[in-house]
Design a protein around this motif. Structure first.
Motif, short mmCIF file in Angstrom:
data_model
loop_
_atom_site.label_atom_id
_atom_site.label_comp_id
_atom_site.label_asym_id
_atom_site.label_seq_id
_atom_site.Cartn_x
_atom_site.Cartn_y
_atom_site.Cartn_z
N THR A 52 -39.10 25.57 -2.07
CA THR A 52 -38.69 25.29 -0.68
C THR A 52 -37.78 24.06 -0.62
O THR A 52 -36.83 24.03 0.15
CB THR A 52 -39.92 25.09 0.25
OG1 THR A 52 -40.78 24.11 -0.31
CG2 THR A 52 -40.68 26.38 0.43
N GLN A 96 -41.25 32.93 5.85
CA GLN A 96 -41.73 31.77 6.61
C GLN A 96 -43.15 32.02 7.14
O GLN A 96 -44.00 31.14 7.11
CB GLN A 96 -40.78 31.45 7.77
CG GLN A 96 -41.25 30.24 8.54
CD GLN A 96 -40.15 29.58 9.34
OE1 GLN A 96 -39.02 29.49 8.90
NE2 GLN A 96 -40.49 29.09 10.50
N GLN A 100 -46.41 29.85 6.11
CA GLN A 100 -47.22 29.21 7.15
C GLN A 100 -48.70 29.63 7.03
O GLN A 100 -49.60 28.81 7.17
CB GLN A 100 -46.67 29.62 8.52
CG GLN A 100 -47.27 28.86 9.67
CD GLN A 100 -46.58 29.21 10.99
OE1 GLN A 100 -45.66 30.03 11.03
NE2 GLN A 100 -46.99 28.58 12.05
N TYR A 107 -45.73 24.38 4.15
CA TYR A 107 -44.98 24.76 5.35
C TYR A 107 -44.76 23.54 6.25
O TYR A 107 -43.67 23.33 6.77
CB TYR A 107 -45.72 25.85 6.11
CG TYR A 107 -45.09 26.19 7.44
CD1 TYR A 107 -43.95 26.98 7.51
CD2 TYR A 107 -45.62 25.68 8.63
CE1 TYR A 107 -43.35 27.28 8.73
CE2 TYR A 107 -45.02 25.97 9.85
CZ TYR A 107 -43.89 26.77 9.89
OH TYR A 107 -43.29 27.05 11.10
N ARG A 111 -41.20 22.07 7.31
CA ARG A 111 -40.79 22.04 8.71
C ARG A 111 -40.30 20.65 9.12
O ARG A 111 -39.30 20.50 9.83
CB ARG A 111 -41.97 22.46 9.58
CG ARG A 111 -41.47 23.02 10.87
CD ARG A 111 -42.51 23.35 11.85
NE ARG A 111 -41.91 23.05 13.15
CZ ARG A 111 -42.44 23.35 14.29
NH1 ARG A 111 -43.58 23.91 14.33
NH2 ARG A 111 -41.84 23.05 15.41
N ASP A 112 -40.99 19.61 8.62
CA ASP A 112 -40.56 18.23 8.91
C ASP A 112 -39.18 17.96 8.33
O ASP A 112 -38.31 17.38 8.98
CB ASP A 112 -41.57 17.21 8.35
CG ASP A 112 -42.90 17.25 9.11
OD1 ASP A 112 -42.94 17.86 10.19
OD2 ASP A 112 -43.88 16.69 8.60
N GLN A 114 -36.93 20.17 7.58
CA GLN A 114 -36.00 21.03 8.31
C GLN A 114 -35.57 20.35 9.61
O GLN A 114 -34.40 20.38 10.00
CB GLN A 114 -36.72 22.34 8.63
CG GLN A 114 -35.85 23.56 8.69
CD GLN A 114 -36.69 24.81 8.98
OE1 GLN A 114 -37.92 24.77 9.01
NE2 GLN A 114 -36.03 25.90 9.20
N PHE A 115 -36.54 19.73 10.28
CA PHE A 115 -36.24 19.06 11.55
C PHE A 115 -35.30 17.88 11.32
O PHE A 115 -34.32 17.71 12.04
CB PHE A 115 -37.53 18.60 12.24
CG PHE A 115 -37.26 17.84 13.51
CD1 PHE A 115 -36.71 18.49 14.62
CD2 PHE A 115 -37.51 16.48 13.60
CE1 PHE A 115 -36.43 17.78 15.79
CE2 PHE A 115 -37.23 15.78 14.76
CZ PHE A 115 -36.69 16.44 15.87
N SER A 150 -36.90 23.81 18.34
CA SER A 150 -38.15 24.48 18.71
C SER A 150 -37.93 25.99 18.86
O SER A 150 -38.72 26.81 18.40
CB SER A 150 -38.65 23.87 20.01
OG SER A 150 -39.60 24.68 20.59
N THR A 153 -37.31 27.76 15.48
CA THR A 153 -38.58 27.93 14.77
C THR A 153 -39.43 29.03 15.40
O THR A 153 -39.99 29.87 14.71
CB THR A 153 -39.36 26.59 14.78
OG1 THR A 153 -38.48 25.54 14.42
CG2 THR A 153 -40.50 26.60 13.79
N ASP A 157 -41.52 33.57 14.70
CA ASP A 157 -42.93 33.95 14.84
C ASP A 157 -42.99 35.45 15.11
O ASP A 157 -42.60 35.93 16.18
CB ASP A 157 -43.54 33.16 16.01
CG ASP A 157 -45.01 33.50 16.21
OD1 ASP A 157 -45.48 34.56 15.72
OD2 ASP A 157 -45.70 32.70 16.87
#
Length: 201
Positions: A52, A96, A100, A107, A111-112, A114-115, A150, A153, A157
């Motif tokens: 990743t 993803q 998760q 994950y 995600r951190d 990625q942000f 947000s 991401t 889902d």
């Protein structure tokens, strides 16, 4: 050899999913022994962490390259979306989601990262769009950047957006258009419509 293992593992994880691919699969695919893989990576979780990180690094380099071209901010977002889609193999196997569910700690870290990567890029994009008069001048930059992240991401889902109903490529296009229509000026809308029309030809 470590780099080769990493590249092959990343490719398999993206195509088949993080849970689905076993160390045996990877060894067979590469024609090497599992022992060779374990020489470089203690276990599957370590390999997934490295994979990743490797993927995010490749994407970050590509995005930096696109941003350096200094296209107009609307065109830039479409270029970035196209580049990321290419790298994430259309996400048919929902990597993803698997990450998760089965590797939540990895994950969370991803995600951190990625942000962080996206925040700078999107903030700069918004700032330039406002300066060029194609985004509204009264935007709250931090809010728009975070709501954009947000959304990017959330649309991954699959409980909310099942792939059979929302193919990922269409979903990304629709989300980007939704985001941009909320922040463009009339001048920006002309650019956006021209891009959308040319993408449909």
């Amino acid at each position: 050899m470590k780099e080769k293992i990493l590249e092959k593992a990343t490719d398999l994880f993206l195509n088949l999913g993080f849970k689905s691919v076993t160390m045996d699969d990877l060894a067979n695919e590469m024609g090497i022994s599992k022992k060779t893989i374990y020489t470089h990576f203690d276990n599957k979780t370590k390999l997934i962490e490295a994979s990743t990180t490797h993927l995010l690094h490749c994407i970050a380099l590509g995005i930096d390259h696109i941003c350096a071209l200094e296209k107009n901010p609307i065109a830039e977002l479409y270029e970035i979306k196209k580049f990321v889609m290419l790298h994430l193999k259309d996400e048919k196997s929902s990597p993803q989601y698997q990450l998760q569910k089965y590797y939540p700690a990895v994950y969370g870290v991803m995600r951190d990262k990625q942000f962080e990567l996206m925040e700078d890029c999107v903030l700069d994009n918004i700032k330039r769009g406002m300066e060029q008069g194609i985004y509204r001048e009264n935007l709250n930059k931090d809010f728009v950047a975070r709501i954009y992240f947000s959304g990017v991401t959330s649309i991954k889902d699959q409980k909310l957006f099942p792939i059979n109903k929302f193919p990922i490529a269409t979903l990304m296009d629709e989300y980007l258009e939704y985001h941009l229509r909320g922040i463009v000026t009339p001048k920006g809308r002309k650019i956006l419509n021209a891009i959308i029309n040319s993408n449909q030809e």
